[in-house]
Write an enzyme that holds these catalytic residues in place. Structure first.
Site, PDB file in Angstrom:
ATOM      1  N   GLY A   1       0.788  -1.218   0.000  1.00 33.39           N
ATOM      2  CA  GLY A   1       0.000   0.000   0.000  1.00 33.39           C
ATOM      3  C   GLY A   1       0.823   1.272   0.000  1.00 33.39           C
ATOM      4  N   ASP A   2       2.138   1.148  -0.054  1.00 36.28           N
ATOM      5  CA  ASP A   2       3.016   2.321  -0.095  1.00 36.28           C
ATOM      6  C   ASP A   2       4.242   1.954  -0.915  1.00 36.28           C
ATOM      7  OD1 ASP A   2       4.319   4.830   0.570  1.00 36.28           O
ATOM      8  OD2 ASP A   2       2.993   4.950   2.304  1.00 36.28           O
ATOM      9  N   ASP A   3       5.312   2.759  -0.833  1.00 34.64           N
ATOM     10  CA  ASP A   3       6.482   2.515  -1.665  1.00 34.64           C
ATOM     11  C   ASP A   3       6.948   1.064  -1.563  1.00 34.64           C
ATOM     12  OD1 ASP A   3       6.393   5.224  -2.244  1.00 34.64           O
ATOM     13  OD2 ASP A   3       7.929   5.751  -0.773  1.00 34.64           O
TER      14      ASP A   3
END
Length: 400
Positions: free
Chosen positions: A204-206
């Site tokens: 859900g992120d980098d």
């Protein structure tokens, strides 16, 4: 959680299986399998059985289950000065080690499930008093191998080696839903001699984010991330496939990133910092990247990320120079990207070569540039005028 349960969570998870060397001429950082060691832990200690028939879900749950009121707290990292999300201490990572040497975390592609949904819900509701735990954090440790294992649904960042050296992460899968908050895949932080290769990351992120401390705390701690190799990574992220920053106050240097394949992502490559960060990002090479269905192909920006408190030095401007990005191709790209330096600290020696982005029927939105110098060779759409000066083109040609 019982004290005995936490005891095993606070040591490195060590299994006998080792990763063999990669076949063929493909470049790899893989080291020889380590010898068997005396320290090991097993789910059998919590009622599980490794007989190939017994379902061990409940035994794993007993080993890791806990509510936040009994979840131990640890001090903030000195290079951050506080919890990354909230002031004060932070919840300890599910698997945590400090001051370790010769650590192996491996398995036959088994899964470590962080059961992060309860933490994500509390974060969204604003009911957490402290920063969420990582799934794995190793601090001030060396000679680390993490291989052949699946990390799933971390409460916060998944794999976080911080103040570490000689780290190999290989053949690892990292999974979390695209709407799970701040579930970065692998974040080497103020660490050196790190190799990350042959991984699949969808979070859900980098997917991968190189960091080195936050504003005045990172400047004071002054430990850069350096000598990092990242290769053969595939995955997707609503944010970046490969990121540097935005916490780079200790500096990031000597990074080689190659052979990446990202799809369905917000950014292909995102290098980010901000006024007040200080530090530097230099000597970075990113090459042989394939992107599909990505909003921004490339973004290098000096206005990203918040601050730990109002005590940061607004005059502490980061230095960004000697970045080479080459052999990047993308299809179904919405915007070529943005290269935006900082007034008083322009980004310099930025070299783009053979970077080509195509849209899906509609033309790709053009590059936007500000406070940057360098060169661009064989770039599509046409590069910013800031990257087509004679001196910049000469620099880029000589570099390549």
């Amino acid at each position: 959680m019982a004290r005995s349960s936490w005891r095993w969570l606070l040591v490195a998870l060590v299994c006998a299986a080792g990763a063999g060397a990669a076949a063929g001429a493909q470049e790899t950082c893989a080291r020889a399998a380590p010898p068997r060691r005396g320290a090991r832990v097993s789910v059998a200690d919590f009622g599980g059985a490794g007989d190939g028939r017994t379902l061990n879900t409940e035994a794993f749950a007993r080993a890791v289950a806990s509510d936040t009121s009994s979840w131990p707290l640890i001090e903030p990292l000195p290079s951050y000065g506080r919890g990354r999300e909230l002031p004060g201490p932070r919840y300890i990572s599910l698997i945590h080690g400090n001051g370790l040497k010769d650590v192996v975390i491996t398995g036959n592609n088994g899964t470590i499930d962080g059961q992060g949904s309860v933490w994500w819900d509390m974060w969204k509701q604003g009911t957490l008093p402290y920063t969420r735990p990582h799934l794995l954090e190793l601090r001030s440790s060396s000679d680390i191998i993490v291989s052949n294992i699946v990390f799933q649904d971390s409460p916060f960042w998944n794999i976080h080696p911080v103040y570490c050296s000689n780290v190999l992460v290989r053949n690892v899968t990292v999974l979390a839903p695209p709407d799970s908050p701040n579930t970065d895949g692998i974040d080497p932080d103020s660490s050196s001699s790190v190799c990350i290769e042959d991984c699949y990351i969808s979070t859900g992120d980098d997917a991968i984010g190189i960091k080195s401390g936050w504003d005045q705390y990172g400047i004071t701690y002054s430990r850069p991330s350096s000598d990092i190799t990242i290769r053969r990574i595939t995955g997707s992220s609503p944010f970046a496939g490969i990121a540097i920053g935005s916490e780079t106050s200790g500096g990031v240097k000597n990074v080689l990133v190659e052979h990446l394949n990202f799809f369905g992502s917000g950014f292909g490559i995102h290098i980010k910092t901000n006024s007040g960060r200080g530090g530097f990002i230099r000597n970075i090479t990113i090459s042989d990247v394939t992107l599909d269905d990505v909003r921004y192909g490339l973004r290098i920006a000096g206005d990203v990320g918040g601050h730990p408190d109002d005590q940061y030095n607004r005059s502490a401007l980061p230095i960004v120079d000697s970045l080479t990005i080459k052999n990047v191709k993308g299809q179904n790209i919405k915007e070529a990207g943005l290269i935006k330096g900082i007034a008083g600290s322009a980004f310099s020696k930025i070299c783009l070569s053979n970077v080509k982005f195509n849209g899906d029927g509609a033309p790709v939105r053009p590059w936007k540039c500000q406070a940057v110098s360098g060169g661009a060779i064989d770039v599509q759409p046409l590069p910013c005028t800031e990257l087509t000066t004679t001196s910049g083109m000469s620099f880029c040609t000589n570099l390549l």
